[in-house]
Design a protein around this motif. Structure first.
Motif, PDB file in Angstrom:
ATOM      1  N   PRO A 146       0.808  -1.233   0.000  1.00  0.00           N
ATOM      2  CA  PRO A 146       0.000   0.000   0.000  1.00  0.00           C
ATOM      3  C   PRO A 146       0.835   1.274   0.000  1.00  0.00           C
ATOM      4  O   PRO A 146       0.422   2.296  -0.544  1.00  0.00           O
ATOM      5  N   ALA A 147       2.037   1.203   0.585  1.00  0.00           N
ATOM      6  CA  ALA A 147       2.888   2.389   0.638  1.00  0.00           C
ATOM      7  C   ALA A 147       3.515   2.697  -0.717  1.00  0.00           C
ATOM      8  O   ALA A 147       3.904   3.833  -0.977  1.00  0.00           O
ATOM      9  N   ARG A 148       3.638   1.668  -1.570  1.00  0.00           N
ATOM     10  CA  ARG A 148       4.230   1.851  -2.904  1.00  0.00           C
ATOM     11  C   ARG A 148       3.369   1.075  -3.906  1.00  0.00           C
ATOM     12  O   ARG A 148       3.829   0.104  -4.519  1.00  0.00           O
ATOM     13  N   ALA A 149       2.139   1.526  -4.061  1.00  0.00           N
ATOM     14  CA  ALA A 149       1.150   0.783  -4.842  1.00  0.00           C
ATOM     15  C   ALA A 149       1.548   0.609  -6.303  1.00  0.00           C
ATOM     16  O   ALA A 149       1.193  -0.389  -6.936  1.00  0.00           O
ATOM     17  N   ALA A 150       2.278   1.567  -6.848  1.00  0.00           N
ATOM     18  CA  ALA A 150       2.643   1.490  -8.266  1.00  0.00           C
ATOM     19  C   ALA A 150       3.932   0.718  -8.506  1.00  0.00           C
ATOM     20  O   ALA A 150       4.294   0.463  -9.654  1.00  0.00           O
TER      21      ALA A 150
END
Length: 368
Positions: A146-150
């Motif tokens: 979730p902190a680095r979704a991409a």
């Protein structure tokens, strides 16, 4: 078409390929199933880990789908599909997986083992592996952190890719260029029709097109190519995909791929315009036909799917005006290849060799 019925080679894996074969067997006995060998879950995964065996679950399911209608064939097919219960070492294993693995060891060839079982089951067609070596499927998946979704995360293994909660951005094989089964290459070359799908896009359909020699055989074959779309998106692997998104993903992973027909159920499409345009981008026309099982809208009805295939086959000439013979990526002919020491194919074509319970997801695809 050649002879009284078309020569058909169907590519896929799991329940999707079984559905396609259950329909196609109503049309032609000149039928070959080419099955992915990336499964690393359930009974197949355990045998692969413990014995270094080729994963036999999807191959077993294809044989069962083609088994004869007489009592003898049905009895043996039912036994091969039987799965042990309990909690001991055999729990979760399918009888057919064990028998096929043992036969491959004794015969020195998974192709020989599959042909022996096909004879026992009275199979109306031939079942072949994509490769005589196991293949690993690796995907780049976004949305897992979730902190680095991409940011893409590497997910390895067919079972993990098929059930990932993220979004698959791309998929590849390890090894990157596995050797294709020679008999399967010949089946693609000799086909009047090549059928892709239905089934898991990234773990059952695309792997065939990512094996270099098979990619060359499919794209260079004189056959017409038809794609059967899934009825629903699959949780994990294609969650949120529209029908046209499946074709866009196919085009992205396999540049230059050309299809002739895309079959879809109108109830699964909504607005057919975007799908028709996506099909046209691949050189194909869209054929809408009711093919879903009324009792389970996530599954294909064999009789309805057979009717759709018949309509498509009748409307389209299976022979292009200027056939392009396929060639392996190394430039040799298929006949130049020598059978692998551990996988002697009785057809003489040859292929190379090295040598928990299954799960089912709502699309009807399954890993065994």
């Amino acid at each position: 078409m050649t002879g009284d019925a078309p020569a058909i080679t169907a590519f896929g894996g799991g329940h999707g390929l079984a559905a396609s074969l259950s329909a196609l067997r109503r049309i032609s006995r000149r039928l070959t199933a080419v099955v992915t060998v990336g499964d690393d879950g359930g009974s197949s995964g355990r045998l692969r880990t413990e014995l270094g065996a080729l994963p036999m679950g999807d191959l077993r399911m294809a044989l069962a789908a083609l088994s004869g209608a007489d009592d003898w064939s049905r009895t043996w097919a039912g036994l091969f599909q039987h799965r042990f219960g309990g909690s001991g070492p055999l729990a979760g294993h399918a009888v057919g997986n064990l028998v096929l693995t043992a036969l491959a060891e004794r015969a020195g060839s998974p192709v020989a083992a599959l042909d022996l079982v096909a004879s026992l089951l009275g199979a109306q067609g031939r079942v072949l592996p994509l490769s005589c070596d196991g293949i690993d499927i690796v995907a780049d998946v976004t949305g897992l952190d979730p902190a680095r979704a991409a940011e893409p995360v590497e997910v390895r293994g067919q079972a993990a890719v098929a059930t990932t909660p993220g979004r698959v951005a791309g998929v590849r094989l390890v090894p990157a260029a596995p050797a294709a089964c020679g008999a399967a290459l010949t089946a693609a070359q000799a086909a009047d029709w090549i059928v892709l799908g239905p089934g898991s896009l990234y773990t059952s359909v695309l792997p065939h097109l990512l094996v270099p020699d098979m990619h060359a055989a499919i794209t260079g074959a004189r056959a017409r190519r038809v794609m059967v779309l899934n009825l629903v998106a699959q949780p994990g692997e294609t969650a949120g995909y529209t029908p046209e998104a499946h074709l866009h993903a196919l085009a992205t992973h396999v540049p230059g791929l050309r299809l002739d027909v895309v079959i879809a159920d109108p109830a699964a499409v909504g607005d057919p315009g975007p799908l028709a345009r996506a099909a046209m981008d691949l050189g194909a026309r869209l054929h809408l036909a009711p093919v879903r099982d009324v009792s389970d809208p996530a599954l294909h009805d064999p009789a309805l799917l057979a009717a759709a295939f018949r309509a498509v086959f009748a409307a389209d000439d299976p022979r292009p005006a200027v056939p392009t013979p396929p060639r392996p990526v190394d430039g040799r002919t298929w006949s130049d290849r020598q059978p692998g020491a551990g996988c002697a194919d009785p057809s003489g074509v040859g292929c190379t060799s090295t040598g928990g319970p299954g799960h089912r997801i709502p699309s009807g695809e399954g890993k065994e």
